[in-house]
Design a protein around this motif. Structure first.
Motif, mmCIF file in Angstrom:
data_model
loop_
_atom_site.group_PDB
_atom_site.id
_atom_site.type_symbol
_atom_site.label_atom_id
_atom_site.label_comp_id
_atom_site.label_asym_id
_atom_site.label_seq_id
_atom_site.Cartn_x
_atom_site.Cartn_y
_atom_site.Cartn_z
ATOM 1 N N PHE A 21 0.800 -1.223 0.000
ATOM 2 C CA PHE A 21 0.000 0.000 0.000
ATOM 3 C C PHE A 21 0.832 1.273 0.000
ATOM 4 C CE2 PHE A 21 -2.601 -3.398 1.819
ATOM 5 C CZ PHE A 21 -3.614 -3.395 0.880
ATOM 6 N N ALA A 22 2.137 1.138 0.027
ATOM 7 C CA ALA A 22 2.997 2.286 -0.242
ATOM 8 C C ALA A 22 3.185 2.362 -1.755
ATOM 9 C CB ALA A 22 4.341 2.124 0.463
ATOM 10 N N PRO A 23 3.366 3.561 -2.315
ATOM 11 C CA PRO A 23 3.457 3.695 -3.780
ATOM 12 C C PRO A 23 4.830 3.319 -4.332
ATOM 13 C CG PRO A 23 3.605 5.842 -2.755
ATOM 14 C CD PRO A 23 3.339 4.877 -1.646
ATOM 15 N N VAL A 24 5.253 2.090 -4.009
ATOM 16 C CA VAL A 24 6.584 1.649 -4.436
ATOM 17 C C VAL A 24 6.547 0.339 -5.211
ATOM 18 C CG1 VAL A 24 7.771 2.852 -2.556
ATOM 19 C CG2 VAL A 24 6.985 0.499 -2.208
ATOM 20 N N SER A 25 5.372 -0.274 -5.334
ATOM 21 C CA SER A 25 5.135 -1.520 -6.070
ATOM 22 C C SER A 25 5.551 -2.759 -5.293
ATOM 23 C CB SER A 25 5.839 -1.535 -7.431
ATOM 24 O OG SER A 25 5.625 -2.779 -8.075
ATOM 25 N N SER A 26 4.577 -3.408 -4.689
ATOM 26 C CA SER A 26 4.848 -4.651 -3.954
ATOM 27 C C SER A 26 5.245 -5.772 -4.905
ATOM 28 C CB SER A 26 3.615 -5.062 -3.146
ATOM 29 O OG SER A 26 2.521 -5.320 -4.013
ATOM 30 N N THR A 27 4.525 -5.891 -6.037
ATOM 31 C CA THR A 27 4.858 -6.935 -7.006
ATOM 32 C C THR A 27 6.264 -6.729 -7.538
ATOM 33 O OG1 THR A 27 2.532 -7.101 -7.668
ATOM 34 C CG2 THR A 27 4.163 -8.050 -9.162
ATOM 35 N N GLY A 28 6.609 -5.478 -7.823
ATOM 36 C CA GLY A 28 7.957 -5.174 -8.292
ATOM 37 C C GLY A 28 9.011 -5.580 -7.286
ATOM 38 N N HIS A 29 8.776 -5.278 -6.017
ATOM 39 C CA HIS A 29 9.739 -5.649 -4.979
ATOM 40 C C HIS A 29 9.865 -7.159 -4.852
ATOM 41 C CE1 HIS A 29 9.831 -1.444 -3.781
ATOM 42 N NE2 HIS A 29 10.743 -1.735 -2.865
ATOM 43 N N MET A 30 8.728 -7.878 -4.941
ATOM 44 C CA MET A 30 8.788 -9.334 -4.840
ATOM 45 C C MET A 30 9.527 -9.951 -6.023
ATOM 46 S SD MET A 30 5.294 -10.817 -3.149
ATOM 47 C CE MET A 30 4.145 -9.966 -4.227
ATOM 48 N N VAL A 31 9.283 -9.413 -7.217
ATOM 49 C CA VAL A 31 9.986 -9.915 -8.403
ATOM 50 C C VAL A 31 11.489 -9.700 -8.254
ATOM 51 C CG1 VAL A 31 10.349 -9.570 -10.873
ATOM 52 C CG2 VAL A 31 8.030 -9.662 -9.967
#
Length: 280
Positions: A21-31
């Motif tokens: 929910f922070a505007p940093v991309s959770s999916t991007g971080h997980m990838v």
């Protein structure tokens, strides 16, 4: 599964919960975390690993439902006319309606169904995430620079159908991993004259049905690849994401109106630069 494998699930859940929910991309971080260090594809397979990165978001969804429970009760008409306060800190149910949420969901729902196969096949990579991180950061900086001096929509209860649809169009950008759902929708809301907090509240509310739908579709599509041995990995990730999402949401809602979007944009650009140097 051994302890090390379960630890990987917990780490991915932590990454999801803290960044969803922070505007940093959770999916991007997980990838990025998975692609560079954890390598879940090696023991889950590509399709199950990609599904895990989507389904793990159900833990974060549960956190939103609990924190915004009064809001959802009123949207569904289950409060029988009573007005209560929710996690957003305002009296719920005054003007926001379920139809606002449905209008906001429509664009990304249509685009997600049309391009699901392409996204699964081509966009879950470190390279594509870096592109999403940078372009999304630019959008956030532009939104903060061009936002009205005084928002005309201070509360989510004041949102119009036109704003809801426009935010839904911005949400389509988040189908590109790394762009960030909250980054695109909060930026869109701010550009449309909403306060950062109002845009964030609407983003969180919209996240529940769209993330639940995406998780369900991914599970159904890749069901044949699952085995019972994968279940503990999914459960550990789910619980971890739930716990850390509770912490993240409470912190973010107190922070967003104070620091706006630019600090998050700078973080995204710095992260992309570091990952590019390390990975390539």
């Amino acid at each position: 599964m051994d302890f090390l494998t379960m630890l990987k699930a917990i780490i991915l859940g932590l990454v999801e919960g803290l960044t969803e929910f922070a505007p940093v991309s959770s999916t991007g971080h997980m990838v990025i975390v998975d692609g560079m260090w954890l390598k879940s594809e090696q023991f889950l397979g590509k399709y199950v690993a990609n599904t895990f990165k989507i389904v793990i978001q159900l833990g974060s969804i549960l956190a939103v439902i609990i924190l915004f429970r009064n809001r959802f009760i009123e949207l569904l008409g289950l409060n029988f006319g009573r007005k209560t306060a929710d996690a957003a800190g305002a009296t719920s149910g005054k003007k926001l309606k379920l139809t606002h949420v449905l209008v906001g969901l429509l664009p990304a729902g249509v685009f997600g169904l049309l391009f699901e196969d392409f996204i699964d096949e081509h966009l879950f990579s470190v390279q594509t995430v870096l592109i999403g991180l940078v372009i999304g950061a630019v959008l956030m900086i532009v939104a903060d620079r061009l936002r009205p001096a005084k928002p005309k929509t201070e509360s989510v209860d004041q949102i119009t159908y036109k704003q809801a649809l426009s935010i839904g169009l911005f949400q389509c950008l988040s189908l590109w991993p790394g762009f960030s759902r909250s980054g695109s929708t909060i930026s869109g809301g701010v550009l449309l004259g909403m306060s950062h907090r109002a845009a964030a509240d609407f983003t969180f509310i919209m996240a529940v049905p769209i993330m639940a739908g995406a998780s369900t579709l991914s599970l159904l599509k890749n069901w044949e690849y699952f085995t019972l041995e994968d279940l503990p990995f999914f459960i550990a990730g789910f619980v971890s994401a739930f716990v850390f999402a509770i912490i993240s949401i409470r912190f973010f809602l107190k922070l967003i109106n104070k620091i706006k979007l630019v600090p998050f944009a700078i973080y995204r650009i710095v992260l992309a630069a570091i990952i590019y140097i390390v990975y390539f």
